[in-house]
Structure formats: C-alpha cells, structure tokens
Design a protein around this motif. Structure first.
Motif, mmCIF file in Angstrom:
data_model
loop_
_atom_site.group_PDB
_atom_site.id
_atom_site.type_symbol
_atom_site.label_atom_id
_atom_site.label_comp_id
_atom_site.label_asym_id
_atom_site.label_seq_id
_atom_site.Cartn_x
_atom_site.Cartn_y
_atom_site.Cartn_z
ATOM 1 N N GLU A 194 32.337 -1.360 71.577
ATOM 2 C CA GLU A 194 32.302 -2.574 72.407
ATOM 3 C C GLU A 194 31.254 -2.424 73.505
ATOM 4 O OE1 GLU A 194 36.263 -3.470 73.735
ATOM 5 O OE2 GLU A 194 36.952 -3.895 71.703
ATOM 6 N N GLY A 195 30.902 -1.164 73.799
ATOM 7 C CA GLY A 195 29.883 -0.915 74.817
ATOM 8 C C GLY A 195 28.484 -0.855 74.239
ATOM 9 N N GLY A 196 28.327 -0.975 72.938
ATOM 10 C CA GLY A 196 27.008 -0.917 72.310
ATOM 11 C C GLY A 196 27.044 -0.078 71.052
ATOM 12 N N ALA A 197 25.865 0.022 70.401
ATOM 13 C CA ALA A 197 25.786 0.771 69.135
ATOM 14 C C ALA A 197 26.075 2.241 69.377
ATOM 15 C CB ALA A 197 24.404 0.601 68.533
ATOM 16 N N HIS A 198 26.599 2.870 68.376
ATOM 17 C CA HIS A 198 27.017 4.264 68.516
ATOM 18 C C HIS A 198 26.884 4.960 67.174
ATOM 19 C CE1 HIS A 198 29.326 7.432 70.514
ATOM 20 N NE2 HIS A 198 29.071 6.761 71.625
#
Lengths: 93, 1035
Positions: B607-611
C-alpha cells in the motif's frame, strides 16, 4: 553366555543397603496374564522416564572425593589416585 | 516393515522383529511354536545393518539364549512369552496389524533374534534417542537403509525404545561419575566390571523405570521380575558406556600375566574389550572384592533420610564476623532444602541441642550431624576445625574463609547432597557493564546509520563504579567485598577487564547499528552487559517490548478481515524491524495468527508502493494452507507457487517471480533450486515452521540462509524445541552474524544456561535476542482477552503423489460403476466412492488395509504430526476426532511412538469401564497427551475439558455433529480458549463439499440430519465434478 552376579563365594556378605537399589521398596510386578492388553507398552510414557538434564554441575570425581578410599593399591599406588584423572574426563572435560 | 522389539538376555540386548508384510497366519498346534510373523534373523540383521557398528551383525552359530553363546553379536532363537490365542500371538500395537483374540492367554513362542553386546546395543539404542531421527516411528528413514533392508524398513517397538531410555540413564550415570569398579563373578570366573552407584534420586528414578517396563522386555523364557531385568541391563550398559568413555588404560604397561597380583590384572581389565580375569586365586579375589564391595556400599551412607546443612551467615555489622552454622535438613531434594507443611525444614545444631524437635529428625540427631561433618571434611577440609568441638554447632570465620567456602566448598557439598544455605546475593554476577545512549540533537528520523551518544560504564547492578572505586577494589587482598552495603564476589580477571573498560572505552558517538551489535554482543565474557539505558525508538527496540511501545501502523485497507489488537501490535513490530532492514522471529503461540500477521505486513508494504517479492519457504504440507489463506485474507497479493515437477525454470521462473508479490516454495524445492532462487531479487525471505532450520549445519538451513534478501522473517511457535543452538540457527537466518559465531554463543549462553541454568546468562540472552523475537502466549491475559472463546480454523492439506494416484484410480473406476448403476445400487456406489476417497485423503494405508508403513505418505498425517508436536510441546492436550475406527487404530500407536507421549484411543469396541478409565486418565493426568476419539463413540456425552485443542481429522460434513464433538472440550468447566481445527484436502471432494456447505449454509442446515446421504442424489456429472482431483491437490 556368562551369567553375572556381584559376589564371590568367599567374599564378605554384601551390605543390605547395596543389595538392590532398584528392587527395594518397588511395588511387585503385575502378572503377565493381567497385562495382556498393554503387553508391549510401558506403564507410563517414555518421555516421563527420560533422565532430566543435569542441573547441578557436580564434578565427575565427586564420588571418589566423598568416599573413604578402599585399601586397594596397584603397583603401590592407591586405586583412587589412579582413577581420579579418568573420572574427571568422564563428563567430557 | 519390521517392528523391532528388545529384551535383555544374559548380558546382551536381544532384538527380534514382527514383519508386518507377513500377515498373521494360523500357527502350528505344537507346545512351543514358531512365531508366525516374526522376521528371520538374517532379514533383521540386514535391516539393522546401518544402526549397528560395522554393518550387519556377524552371524554366529544359531543357539538359544538359555544355551549361552560366545562373545560377539550373533543370531539365535529366543523363547518368548506373548499374549495370544491358539491361532497366534497378538501383534504389537506398533505393527498396525489387527488383533483378534478376545481373551488372550500367555503362551510361549520361538522367535529368531540377534544378541547384541552392550557396546553394539548402545550404538543401536543411541540412534533411537536422536531427536527427530526420522519422520515416523521408524526412527530411521527407510530410504536410508541399504540393500535388501530397503524392502524391510524398520521401526523400534516401544520395548526397544524403553531400552534406549535405559541407555540414556546409563550414559548419564557414567557422565556424572556415579559408577565404581567392581570384581564380579561371570560364568564361573571373575571379571572386572563398572557398576552404577544408585543413591538418592537415581535410585528413585530407576525404581520408576523398573515399574514402567513393558512386559515384553522381561518375557524371555519365563516371567522375570522387572527389577532383575533392569538391573542386568543397566549393569551391562553402564559397563559398556564406561569402557567407551575410557579409551586409555588406567595404568601404563603391558597386560599383566595370570601370575601378576590380581589388582594389577583387574585394573587393566577395566578398560578395553576383555573384562575376564581367568585363574584368579580365591583368596586374592575375596580380598579385592571385599574391599571394593565395602567401598561401593559406603556410598549409601551418603544417602540417609537426614543430612547435615551448612549455613553461611554474613557479618551483621562492620565489627561482626562471618559464621558458618551447622544443622540438619530432611533429604528431600538434591539441594538439601526440604519442605514440611510449606515451611523450609531446617534445624540448627543449637536448636536441636536446646530440645527442639521435628517429625523428620532422627532419634540421635547429634550423631548424624557429627558423622556427616566428618564425611564433609573430605570434600572441604577447611571444616576440619569443627571436629575438634565435641558438640559442633558452627564456626566463626574470616572473610577469606567465607570466600573459599562460597567458591569451592559450597558447590562441592551441595553436589554431594548436603544442605547448603547461602546469602541471597551469592553466585550472582558481580561487576558488569552498563550501556547508556541518548539521541543526538539534529539527527532526524530513525535508521541504523543514525548517530547516538554512547557511554559504557562499569556497574554493580544499577550502581555505576568510578575509576577510583575500581582501583580501590583491585587493591583488596580478598575478593569478597561490600559496595554500597551489598556484598559481591570479585575475581582478578573481572577486575582487570573492568579497569581496561574504564581506560579504553569511555564514551562518544556510535550509530544505532553499532549500538545494537554492542547490546547483542552482551559485553565480554568476564564483564557482561548487565544494564542498558537508551531513549527514543532505540530504547523501544532494545527494551524487548517494542511491539507495545511502537506507534501502530494501522490495518492495511486491502486486508479482507480484521486484526485483533495484539496482531496490530505485531504488525507494527514487523514493519519497524523491516524498515530498519533487520530480521525477526515471530514466535507467537500456535493459533494466534502468524499467517495473517505476515500477510498483513506484505499488504501494508504494498500500500506504500512497489516492493520486491517475498519468498516464503514452508514444509510441503503447508503450501496449500498458505495459498488458501492468502486468497482469503489478501486476495490482492499475486501468489506464485514454486513447487512440483511442473514448476517454472530459468526465464519463466524469473518472469513469474517478477510478477508476484508472494512466492511459495518448500524447503526441499528451495534446496534443489537454490541456484535459480538465489539469483533472483527478493524483498524478504520468510521461513515458516522455522524449526525446519534449527540445525544450522543442515543442508536446507544453509540453503535458505544463502538466498540474498533485504530482510528476513522466521515464523515458529517453538523457537527452541530441544537446545538453545536452535535459536542461534534461526537467528543466524534472520540476522546473519549478529549473534556472533556458534562457538561463542555456546560458550557465552548455551552451556551456562543448559548445564547450570545460569540466571545471568539467561538474562543476557534475553537482552541480546529480545529485540528480534516477538513471542506472545495464549496464557498471557492481555492476549487471551483479545481472543474469542472458541477459535475455529480450517487446516488445508495436500495429497502426496501416492495418494493422488490412488484417488484418480478410484474416481475412474467408481464413476464407471456409478454411471452404469441405478437405484439402491447407485446410491451404494456413491457412498462407497465417498468413503474410499475420504480414506485416501486420510492415508493410503487406510484404504489399502495392508499394514504398510505410515510415515511420509499422507499430507494430512504430516500436518497432524506437526500440530500434535506443537500441542504437546506447549504442554497442552488435544482431542482428535475421526469417523473411522480403523484409521484411529492406525494412528494411535503411530502417534504414540512419534510423540513419545500418551495417545489414548476411545472407540466403540471398548467396554464402558475402559472408556471411563480413559476419560478419567485424560482429565486427571497432567502430562500433555492426545485423545483419539471415534466420532460415533465419543461425539456426545463425554466431558473432556482438559483439552484446549480439538482436531477433526476427517469430516462428517455435518456441522451439528462436529460441534457436538467439539463441545466435549468446549463446555462448562473449560477455563481456557479452545482451538478447533478441521482438516481439509485441497482440490479434492473434501474442499468441494466444504465449499458447498459454506456457500449454502441454509442447505447445509437443512441436511443436518441426513449426513452424507444428500450427495447420492447428485447427477453423475455433478458427482464427477465433486470427486474431480484438481491441480492444486498434490504437494
């Protein structure tokens, strides 16, 4: 096959306290014909019978130190003196 | 499969085996008949080859135990008493063979056997004691048994495992030096032998061991007393262990001839293989054995019911002196501290002389005290002066004497069984290090590179020692000193180390990463870290309570479900460590939701960005479960399962991983595809059931450690199963190198904690690992209040290839029959198909009824084993329901042998009184255990609230029936939360019926009374779809 006993015919009688530390005070065995249902199984689970870890770190030669040495010498050396070092090595030290 | 049994026969371990492949056949009518399904000795020898030194035991001339045999291991035939009928002996429960005799009678049977010398027996028995030696009762993986034995995998019967326990005791006695050499008579001659000295707790334990001996262990030729058999076995094994432990001669020189003095010859014969002393002169033998017997007997003088006690009393004031007070205590525990009516029983000599009495006091207490004092002087000669006093009551001593008593006398006397009482501060750590850090103004955020102010001081408890104070302490002649009113013991090495710290370390600035490493290092061995004072987030982390102190990160929006408060805190902890690039061990109790916490972490990150993707490695039996749980709680995660023969390779694998958020694989596949997996980019590697990597040297542990990742996570309910080295191994995966080399860990933590229960080392280890381990217990009230009273969950299992093959074959065969039948016949065919497929899902042997081995052939059984191990490990009890009596009969001996814990089995074939006995035992016995129950026989009426776990191994598809069964544990009287697990095989009829019931609750409820009958009304096409084996079924 050799059959063992801890006495010689000419040896002094074994003190009662030593005769049977395992059997003394133990309940008599249940006869086989009343154990047919669990003939192959121990009376309690084996986990309970396992030795507990040694908590007190006793030196392995403690018994040699605590007991009055026997009057036994080998080549004029007291038996206990010959045994002390090997005993200390029994616990892997 | 051979089930190997043991008996002690004339100084040797006799082993014989039932061969489950030789179906019991009617035996002959002779008085002494051959056992109809005993394995031939040659087959047994071949099977045991790997477990007995030098391969298969040597073949000796066949003989009988009673007839005697020469030295060495040999084949023979034993006459053994066994229960049975005229048709044959009853098979052992471990064999899994059906027993039929209604009123068994004891009769004699001839069995081929091997006789193993004690040293060979020790090798075999030790192989059974190795934890996790195998997947099943076999203890050894049949695949590891070479040659013809591969066809005859073997497993130890409980009688052989019993002798393995006896061997463990023998090793313990020798290791502790509880042995003395003796001159014994053997076969008409003399021999030098080592014998155990059984006093105090050892004698009690051995008596219990004798009482628990399985009858079959003492059934050779006649009904022998268990004490005799155990004594003979212990004697033989102790002598064997002592000879193995003393490889060198006790005195130099050649073997003395028969004319040499007997003591010379005897001493020589105490080592090596040949213990015999032929042609010993009777007078010499009598003198030597008399002296040695008396020596051994004197050991029992130390074993009286009352013992002397030594109490060290510190000076009451500056001008006062140290004192050692003498007294008596009843012998209750090895520490000498007896208890009577809740009060510690102890009477000083002065109080005894004043006329005070206690029920445990002997008739002439002063004589006991004086005799014990005389013996104690042998262990601590400083006590000698007390003997000059005709009525010794104590000694007034100098500080140096007190120090010597603390260091040398007290441990020795305590170990010998005397009572010893020391001031509370004795034995605690003296000097230590105190680390203080403070945030530096101007440093923003929090990360491993952030700088903090740092200071190391020498301290005693919370009191910081200045350089001047330290110098003054170093000048003292006697290292027993008083600082701030507190006595402490110092030693030279500690003082030197402390002076060095004061000179060299001082203070300054360090990075957070360096501080963490310093804390984990735990100071020097001489000068351990005893206190940490840190502020801010670093303080939160190092406190070991980070999960309670951190700011919550919030439940991910994409999570399909809710997190309980403790799970939210766990998520914050996981995120915090992960953000720092640190690994952790999530070690919550089973059932607290490690899976959903991990999935939440993945969602939260995304949810905070690509990982980059997470690689999750787990046992094969859990792959299906992870897939299902991810689909349920985190459907937005892209999951790729890398497992099985059709798994992707090379570029396809790289592509699949790039496209995935979560890649599931097994420990076996991770090892096989290590090169390919290690070459890919991973955000995180997770090890589920991380006990799998508890052995740091094992190939799969090395494999998962070598896969590079930004951060790592271990999931386990039992971070330490047997040894602390397991924690090191798991930490080494999570944070490579952080705990230092294994050797240092062993010296610094493992040995002191495991051998001495060292409290300082325990505290230090907790401080070192606490920041990286989150463990919440069900017994924790703050956790328990979060939980529902009954936690129901589905356990997803997969099939083994063998199960899948059988499943397909049955579906193909039965669908043709169903298609070609009508009415009652069709209905019968549908129900028969259902039954067979459910049996296959349970275990191939359940369908085949061929007595074949159980280990490694069923995904469901594998999961049940894992769960059962965790449950008993946590000290809990579980109810395990099956609707099939024959499956319960297979499971009971298997699980009992696998767990080494009681597994009770209640089914319809038991008389009422026997059922009541089982229920009574389950409810009253405090030992962790399983209770296997037939759903029909035990589904209602019983009160089994001692269980806090319920497992439904197979399903009746009737919620009401299952709930009634569950309510055996979840009812009034239940004080704990109950975890209920329902086993379901993925992509089989089990999952489809479960889905149908879940989708159509109303329908399910309407068919409650009908059991599985409603399925017979489905069309052939519907049935084909229902029974179909999907691609996800096979592991």
């Amino acid at each position: 096959m050799p059959h063992e006993s801890d006495a010689t015919s000419s040896a002094p009688p074994v003190p009662p306290a030593e005769r049977d530390p395992v059997g003394d005070g133990a309940a008599p065995d249940v006869p086989f014909d009343r154990r047919t249902a669990d003939f192959y199984s121990p009376g309690v689970s084996l986990s309970r019978l396992r030795p507990r870890p040694d908590v007190a770190a006793a030196p392995a030669d403690l018994l040699l130190r605590a007991l009055e040495p026997p009057p036994v010498k080998v080549r004029h050396i007291p038996l206990v003196d010959l045994l002390r070092k090997p005993y200390r090595e029994l616990n892997g030290e | 499969m051979l089930v190997v049994h043991g008996a002690w026969v004339d100084g040797r371990l006799g082993v014989w085996a039932e061969d489950t492949a030789r179906a019991p056949a009617p035996a002959s009518r002779a008085t002494l008949r051959p056992h109809p399904f005993a394995a031939p000795a040659a087959v047994l020898a071949a099977a045991l080859g790997a477990a007995v030194p030098g391969g298969a035991p040597a073949t000796a001339a066949p003989g009988t135990a009673a007839g005697g045999s020469s030295a060495g291991t040999g084949e023979c035939e034993l006459t053994i008493l066994l229960p049975g009928s005229a048709r044959g002996p009853l098979p052992s429960p471990e064999s899994g063979l059906a027993s039929t005799a209604r009123s068994p009678k004891i009769s004699a049977w001839r069995v081929p056997a091997l006789l193993l010398r004690p040293v060979d027996a020790l090798s075999l028995l030790d192989s059974l004691s190795v934890p996790d030696a195998g997947a099943g009762p076999s203890g050894l993986d049949p695949d590891d048994v070479p040659g013809s034995a591969a066809e005859h995998g073997w497993g130890p019967g409980l009688s052989l495992r019993y002798f393995a326990v006896v061997a463990e005791h023998a090793r313990g006695l020798v290791r502790r030096g509880r042995i003395l050499p003796r001159l014994v008579v053997e076969g008409g001659g003399h021999a030098a032998r080592w014998r155990p000295v059984l006093t105090g707790a050892d004698a009690t334990v051995l008596r219990d061991l004798a009482a628990a001996m399985p009858p079959v262990c003492r059934a050779v030729a006649e009904e022998r007393p268990s004490a005799d058999v155990l004594r003979a076995a212990l004697n033989g094994l102790v002598d064997g262990v002592a000879r193995l432990s003393l490889p060198d001669r006790l005195i130099l020189g050649n073997r003395p001839g028969t004319k040499a003095p007997l003591p010379d010859r005897w001493l020589y014969a105490l080592t090596g293989e040949d213990a015999a002393l032929p042609a010993a002169r009777p007078a010499e033998a009598a003198a030597l054995s008399g002296a040695l017997d008396g020596w051994s007997a004197s050991a029992h003088e130390l074993d009286g019911p009352v013992r002397a006690c030594f109490r060290l009393i510190e000076p009451a004031g500056e001008d006062a002196s140290w004192k050692v007070e003498f007294g008596l205590v009843p012998r209750v525990s090895p520490t000498g501290a007896g208890e009577s009516d809740g009060e510690v029983a102890y009477l000083s000599a002065d109080r005894i002389r004043a006329g005070e009495r206690a029920p445990w006091l002997p008739e002439r207490p002063e004589e006991v005290l004086r005799a014990d004092l005389s013996r104690a002087v042998r262990l601590h000669p400083d006590l000698y002066s007390a003997l000059r006093d005709p009525e010794p009551s104590g000694l007034t001593v100098e500080t140096a004497w007190a120090f010597s008593f603390l260091r040398n006398g007290a441990p020795m006397l305590r170990a010998a069984g005397y009572g010893v009482r020391l001031p509370t501060w004795a034995g605690r750590q003296g000097l230590g290090l105190k680390l203080t850090t403070r945030a530096v103004t101007g440093e923003e955020g929090f990360g491993l590179d952030r700088r903090v102010s740092f200071r190391l001081d020498v301290a005693i408890g919370d009191h910081t020692i200045t350089g001047e104070e330290l110098a003054r302490l170093a000048e003292l002649r006697i290292p027993l000193v008083q600082v701030e009113g507190q006595w402490i013991e110092l030693d030279d090495q500690q003082l030197k180390a402390a002076l060095k710290v004061v000179e060299q370390r001082g203070g300054g600035e360090r990075t957070v990463g360096e501080v963490i490493r310093e804390v984990v290092d735990g100071g020097d061995e001489e000068l351990p870290l005893v206190a940490v004072d840190a502020d801010g987030l670093l303080g939160d982390l190092l406190s070991g309570e980070a999960e309670r102190r951190l700011t919550p990160v919030g439940v991910p929006r994409t999570l399909e479900g809710t997190l309980r408060p403790y799970q939210e805190r766990g998520l914050s902890w996981l995120s915090f460590l992960s953000d720092l690039g640190l690994g952790g061990i999530l070690a919550d109790d089973m059932g607290l939701g490690k899976t959903v916490s991990t999935l939440s972490l993945l969602l939260s990150e995304r949810e905070g960005g690509a990982h980059p993707p997470t690689l999750l490695v787990c046992p094969m039996s859990l792959v299906g479960n992870w897939q299902k749980e991810a689909a349920r709680f985190a459907p937005s995660l892209r999951v790729y399962v890398h497992h099985g023969g059709t798994r992707k390779r090379d570029d396809e694998l790289a592509e699949a991983v790039r496209e995935a958020d979560l890649v599931l694989t097994t420990y076996g596949t991770a090892l096989r595809d290590l090169g390919a997996l290690a070459a890919l980019e991973w955000g995180r590697v997770v090890c589920d059931e991380a006990q799998a990597i508890k052995n740091s040297a094992a190939q799969q542990s090395r494999a998962v450690r070598s896969i590079p990742a930004r951060t790592r996570l271990a999931l386990t309910g039992t971070p330490v199963e047997n040894h602390l080295s397991e924690l090191w191994s798991i930490m080494e995966f999570c944070n490579p190198g952080l705990l230092g080399p294994a050797k240092r860990f062993r010296r610094r933590y493992q040995d002191p904690i495991e051998t001495r229960r060292d409290e300082n080392a325990t505290r230090a280890l907790k401080r070192a690992t606490g920041p990286f381990v989150l463990r919440r217990l069900k017994t924790d009230k703050t956790i328990i209040s979060d939980l529902p009273e009954k936690l129901e969950m589905k356990v997803w299992c997969t099939l083994t290839p063998e199960q899948a093959e059988l499943y397909r074959a049955v579906v193909n065969d039965m669908m043709d029959r169903i298609d070609g039948s009508q009415g009652i016949e069709r209905r019968g065919n549908v129900l028969a198909t259902m039954t067979r497929l459910k049996q296959i899902c349970n275990h191939p042997a359940h369908l085949l009824k061929d007595g074949s081995r159980l280990a490694g052939r069923s995904g469901k059984l594998a999961r049940l084993e894992e769960l059962a191990e965790e449950i008993v490990e946590e000290g809990d009890k579980a109810l395990v329901f099956t609707q099939y009596t024959e499956f319960g009969s297979l499971l009971q001996p298997y699980l009992a042998a696998h767990l080494d814990r009681p597994v009770l089995w209640l089914h319809g074939g038991l008389p009422k009184h026997r059922r009541e006995e089982l229920v009574e035992r389950f409810q009253r016995d405090d030992e962790p255990m399983l209770f296997l129950l037939s759903l029909k026989a035990a589904g209602t009426g019983l009160n089994l609230t001692a269980a806090n776990h319920v497992i439904h191994v197979d399903r009746w598809w009737n919620p009401a029936v299952e709930n009634q069964a569950t309510d055996r544990a979840f009812r009034i009287g239940q004080s704990r939360n109950v975890q209920v697990r329902k086993f379901i095989c993925v992509d089989t009829l089990e999952e489809r019926i479960d889905e149908m019931i879940e989708r159509k609750k109303a329908l399910a409820e309407s068919v409650v009374g009908a059991g599985e009958d409603w399925l017979t009304n489905l069309s052939t096409e519907q049935l084909r779809e229902l029974f179909r084996l999907g691609p996800g079924a096979v592991s």
